[in-house]
Design a protein around this motif. Structure first.
Motif, PDB file in Angstrom:
ATOM      1  N   ALA A 121       3.996  -8.174   3.992  1.00 34.06           N
ATOM      2  CA  ALA A 121       3.485  -6.906   4.450  1.00 34.06           C
ATOM      3  C   ALA A 121       3.048  -7.346   5.448  1.00 34.06           C
ATOM      4  O   ALA A 121       1.209  -7.512   5.286  1.00 34.06           O
ATOM      5  CB  ALA A 121       2.339  -6.475   2.924  1.00 34.06           C
ATOM      6  N   LEU A 122       2.703  -6.513   6.735  1.00 31.38           N
ATOM      7  CA  LEU A 122       1.849  -6.487   7.972  1.00 31.38           C
ATOM      8  C   LEU A 122       2.080  -5.346   8.173  1.00 31.38           C
ATOM      9  O   LEU A 122       2.974  -4.345   8.405  1.00 31.38           O
ATOM     10  CB  LEU A 122       2.624  -7.634   9.636  1.00 31.38           C
ATOM     11  CG  LEU A 122       2.442  -8.493   8.838  1.00 31.38           C
ATOM     12  CD1 LEU A 122       2.910  -9.315  10.354  1.00 31.38           C
ATOM     13  CD2 LEU A 122       1.861  -9.164   8.820  1.00 31.38           C
ATOM     14  N   HIS A 123       0.728  -4.544   8.413  1.00 29.98           N
ATOM     15  CA  HIS A 123       0.776  -3.205   8.560  1.00 29.98           C
ATOM     16  C   HIS A 123      -0.156  -3.283  10.433  1.00 29.98           C
ATOM     17  O   HIS A 123      -0.932  -3.381  10.563  1.00 29.98           O
ATOM     18  CB  HIS A 123      -0.955  -2.318   7.692  1.00 29.98           C
ATOM     19  CG  HIS A 123      -0.189  -1.886   6.577  1.00 29.98           C
ATOM     20  ND1 HIS A 123      -0.929  -2.055   5.279  1.00 29.98           N
ATOM     21  CD2 HIS A 123       1.270  -2.368   5.895  1.00 29.98           C
ATOM     22  CE1 HIS A 123      -0.407  -2.102   3.864  1.00 29.98           C
ATOM     23  NE2 HIS A 123       0.702  -2.029   4.906  1.00 29.98           N
ATOM     24  N   TYR A 124       1.498  -3.045  11.218  1.00 30.56           N
ATOM     25  CA  TYR A 124       1.294  -2.855  12.596  1.00 30.56           C
ATOM     26  C   TYR A 124      -0.240  -1.871  12.754  1.00 30.56           C
ATOM     27  O   TYR A 124      -0.794  -2.116  13.858  1.00 30.56           O
ATOM     28  CB  TYR A 124       2.283  -1.324  12.650  1.00 30.56           C
ATOM     29  CG  TYR A 124       2.096  -0.454  13.032  1.00 30.56           C
ATOM     30  CD1 TYR A 124       1.922   0.821  13.273  1.00 30.56           C
ATOM     31  CD2 TYR A 124       3.642  -0.643  12.283  1.00 30.56           C
ATOM     32  CE1 TYR A 124       2.419   1.658  12.777  1.00 30.56           C
ATOM     33  CE2 TYR A 124       3.865   0.936  10.898  1.00 30.56           C
ATOM     34  CZ  TYR A 124       3.430   1.947  12.429  1.00 30.56           C
ATOM     35  OH  TYR A 124       3.231   3.377  11.891  1.00 30.56           O
TER      36      TYR A 124
ATOM     37  N   THR B 119       6.490  -3.101   6.164  1.00 31.66           N
ATOM     38  CA  THR B 119       5.083  -1.886   7.195  1.00 31.66           C
ATOM     39  C   THR B 119       5.319  -0.675   6.747  1.00 31.66           C
ATOM     40  O   THR B 119       6.140   0.051   5.791  1.00 31.66           O
ATOM     41  CB  THR B 119       5.065  -2.035   8.829  1.00 31.66           C
ATOM     42  OG1 THR B 119       3.725  -1.208   8.535  1.00 31.66           O
ATOM     43  CG2 THR B 119       6.390  -1.020   9.064  1.00 31.66           C
ATOM     44  N   TYR B 120       4.271  -0.170   5.666  1.00 28.51           N
ATOM     45  CA  TYR B 120       4.495   1.254   5.729  1.00 28.51           C
ATOM     46  C   TYR B 120       4.490   1.600   6.740  1.00 28.51           C
ATOM     47  O   TYR B 120       4.200   1.391   7.996  1.00 28.51           O
ATOM     48  CB  TYR B 120       2.404   1.558   4.734  1.00 28.51           C
ATOM     49  CG  TYR B 120       2.672   1.651   3.734  1.00 28.51           C
ATOM     50  CD1 TYR B 120       3.202   2.571   2.997  1.00 28.51           C
ATOM     51  CD2 TYR B 120       1.856   0.518   3.251  1.00 28.51           C
ATOM     52  CE1 TYR B 120       3.999   1.580   1.756  1.00 28.51           C
ATOM     53  CE2 TYR B 120       1.737   0.346   1.394  1.00 28.51           C
ATOM     54  CZ  TYR B 120       2.365   0.818   1.001  1.00 28.51           C
ATOM     55  OH  TYR B 120       2.466   0.856  -0.751  1.00 28.51           O
TER      56      TYR B 120
ATOM     57  N   TRP C 152       0.649  -8.637  17.376  1.00 35.82           N
ATOM     58  CA  TRP C 152       1.745  -8.449  16.392  1.00 35.82           C
ATOM     59  C   TRP C 152       2.030  -9.641  16.474  1.00 35.82           C
ATOM     60  O   TRP C 152       2.634 -10.010  15.492  1.00 35.82           O
ATOM     61  CB  TRP C 152       2.637  -7.040  16.748  1.00 35.82           C
ATOM     62  CG  TRP C 152       1.730  -5.638  16.443  1.00 35.82           C
ATOM     63  CD1 TRP C 152       0.637  -5.287  15.736  1.00 35.82           C
ATOM     64  CD2 TRP C 152       2.099  -4.519  16.681  1.00 35.82           C
ATOM     65  NE1 TRP C 152       0.315  -4.301  15.815  1.00 35.82           N
ATOM     66  CE2 TRP C 152       1.705  -3.825  16.633  1.00 35.82           C
ATOM     67  CE3 TRP C 152       3.127  -3.804  17.916  1.00 35.82           C
ATOM     68  CZ2 TRP C 152       1.133  -2.381  16.442  1.00 35.82           C
ATOM     69  CZ3 TRP C 152       2.864  -2.492  18.342  1.00 35.82           C
ATOM     70  CH2 TRP C 152       2.451  -1.639  17.704  1.00 35.82           C
TER      71      TRP C 152
END
Length: 583
Positions: free
Chosen positions: A24-27, A52-53, A35
């Motif tokens: 998971a990486l949330h921009y 990502t959400y 990024w």
């Protein structure tokens, strides 16, 4: 073009069995200029997918003001994932939890009386408009159209909230009508009720857990009898709240749990691979009988720390993944110490004493009634006949500093369940209220902020309130625009809200760590970039300054202190300091 589908036992990528090993990486928690670095390091740990959400309230904080540029450029983020040779999983909610304010739902959406996360027509209409905008970005970037997206999730841990099947069916129909052709999934904690309530027969069920993998996968298999097993949130750490400790998990234990999961043949999404930061005012809050706002850091004890540097957990996970999938020979660069230096802070005056120009109302106006998205509202009321007495509030959300004629007389804290304070005689009562973060789960979503109800003094309602919103980012920008700094104040200044400014020089842009241990509570900005909240309540001690927010030459720091500086100095240290742990 490449296909991606669900087979009898496996995910199928181009028709061949495929295991998803994601992180998971949330921009929206990472500076856009960083990024690419975080995505590359995910590949170097052996991941083949980024999840990502999508935070609705980041894209549309005010109704109709949709933004998918800059920090919100989801399309660019997905394109960078593809450029790194990786796949993507998108989880658009509309609810995301994520320890993000209001669970990702915009304030304007949750205000008023409406049934959230349901098939209630007006709510569903707003959600449909939001999802169509997201899918305009996602649909052309699906793997079968030459893009990176292989899975899209419907809602998020819905079984922990509700069981409105018509709502889920409407989301699925809208998703398919919007051109999403990749497989659709749901995620819930692996209990029978949550898995049953949170999904539909046509959706692929996945689980969220961080240990006891074999047991949890067995429960999941009873509800998902065919297809691949997947843990869509493998919790490798945890989040922190103000007044608590910094949460960590044992590296060897976390690696062993991941090994158990992969040995069972399951796919995985590591939550988090890199947590990032709740920059600005984006932190959420917990409330399980006691309100606990979440800190600015979202380090999460993840394989990449808050500053994007690999940890021992990174290399332990990399070794585990290498037993089950190819891992690149290349390793990420080791962390290097950031510049460490101190500069004096010059006083820039008070900053919360704006004239009470708002019209008088019988009861204090909430943040929501004011449509105010920043952190503070100042409430002023004339005291009848100049009297003091026992001030009683229905509730303060979330922290109030109480003054009479400009003199502080106490605080009222939601966390402490404060409602009563004896005040002295005087002309004007002022209460400066900070919204400390909106609860990000369950049925407290969308609750109003500010002074709730009608305050009384010795049992008599106080009327004639002036409710003045204060935008801390606008105030900081106005202070930063002043070209000349005054002399440093060795005393730290008087108690009460005070603004401070410092200039510092850098040879080149660099990640920095601002140590706030000698300050009390407030907000910090570098070159106009809103770093977030600080609070001596801990555990977090440093604020992360991403390198792209700095520049070669002179940089300007603005500090908006709400209480008192113990030392009017800005100390930049060489590494993160996130507080004491339970060990």
């Amino acid at each position: 073009m490449t296909s991606f589908s669900i087979g009898e036992t496996d995910f199928l990528r181009a028709g061949r069995p495929h295991r998803v090993i994601a992180g998971a990486l949330h921009y929206f928690r990472i500076h856009p200029d960083q990024w690419q670095d975080r995505i590359r390091k995910a590949r170097l740990m052996g991941l083949n997918t980024i999840e990502t959400y999508v935070a609705w309230n980041a894209h549309e904080p005010r109704r109709g003001e949709w933004d998918a540029t800059g920090w919100n450029d989801l399309g660019r983020f997905l394109d960078l994932i593809q450029a790194e040779g990786m796949d993507a999983i998108v989880r658009p909610g509309p609810y995301i939890c994520a320890e993000w304010h209001n669970g990702g739902l915009p304030n304007w959406l949750t205000a008023g009386e409406r049934e959230l996360r349901s098939s209630e027509p007006s709510f569903l209409a707003d959600v449909s408009e939001y999802l169509r905008r997201v899918y305009e970005i996602v649909a052309p970037r699906q793997i079968d159209r030459g893009g990176s997206v292989v899975l899209v999730q419907i809602e998020n841990e819905y079984g922990a909230y509700g069981s409105d099947k018509a709502y889920l069916e409407a989301l699925v129909a809208l998703t398919r009508e919007s051109g999403i052709t990749v497989p659709l999934t749901t995620v819930d904690q692996p209990t029978d009720q949550m898995l049953a309530d949170g999904s539909l027969p046509e959706l692929h069920k996945t689980g969220s857990f961080g240990s006891r993998s074999a047991e949890r996968l067995a429960t999941l298999r009873t509800h998902q009898p065919t297809g691949p097993l997947m843990c869509s949130e493998f919790w490798d750490g945890w989040f922190d709240w103000w007044g608590g400790v910094h949460h960590t998990t044992d590296v060897d234990a976390a690696a062993a749990d991941l090994d158990e999961l992969l040995a069972a043949g399951a796919s995985v999404n590591i939550y988090m691979f890199h947590g990032g930061t709740n920059f600005g005012l984006t932190n959420g809050a917990n409330h399980k009988g006691r309100y606990l706002p979440i800190v600015t850091s979202y380090d999460y004890d993840a394989p990449l720390d808050e500053a994007g540097d690999p940890t021992a957990k990174f290399f332990a996970f990399r070794d585990v993944i290498a037993k089950y999938a190819p891992v690149p020979d290349e390793r990420p660069e080791s962390a290097v110490p950031s510049p460490a230096f101190s500069v004096p802070l010059a006083p820039a005056g008070s900053w919360t004493d704006a004239a009470a120009s708002a019209p008088a109302t019988d009861a204090p106006a909430t943040f929501d009634e004011l449509e105010h998205l920043s952190a503070l509202v100042r409430y002023d009321v004339d005291l009848p006949d100049g009297q003091g007495g026992e001030l009683v509030l229905d509730e303060v959300r979330d922290l109030g500093w109480v003054s009479v004629d400009g003199q502080r007389v106490g605080t009222l804290s939601r966390t402490r369940h404060d409602r009563v304070l004896r005040i002295p005689a005087g002309r004007t009562l002022s209460i400066l209220v900070e919204e400390q973060g909106r609860v990000n789960y369950d049925h407290r979503l969308g609750e109003e902020k500010g002074l709730i109800g009608s305050p009384t003094l010795d049992g008599v309602p106080l009327t004639g309130w002036h409710s003045t919103p204060l935008d801390v980012a606008e105030i900081a920008a106005e202070i930063a625009a002043r070209s000349v700094l005054g002399p440093a104040d060795a005393s730290g200044g008087p108690a009460g809200p005070s603004a401070w400014v410092a200039d510092f020089d850098l040879d080149s842009p660099a990640n920095l760590f601002l140590d706030t241990a000698s300050w009390s509570k407030g907000y910090a900005f570098v070159n106009g970039f809103f770093l977030g909240r600080y609070w001596r309540n801990g555990p977090q001690r440093t604020l992360f300054v991403p390198a792209p927010a700095t520049s070669a030459g002179t940089n300007r720091l603005v500090v908006l202190e709400l209480e008192h500086l113990l030392d009017p100095t800005a100390d930049f240290v060489s590494a993160l300091a996130l507080g004491d742990t339970e060990e």
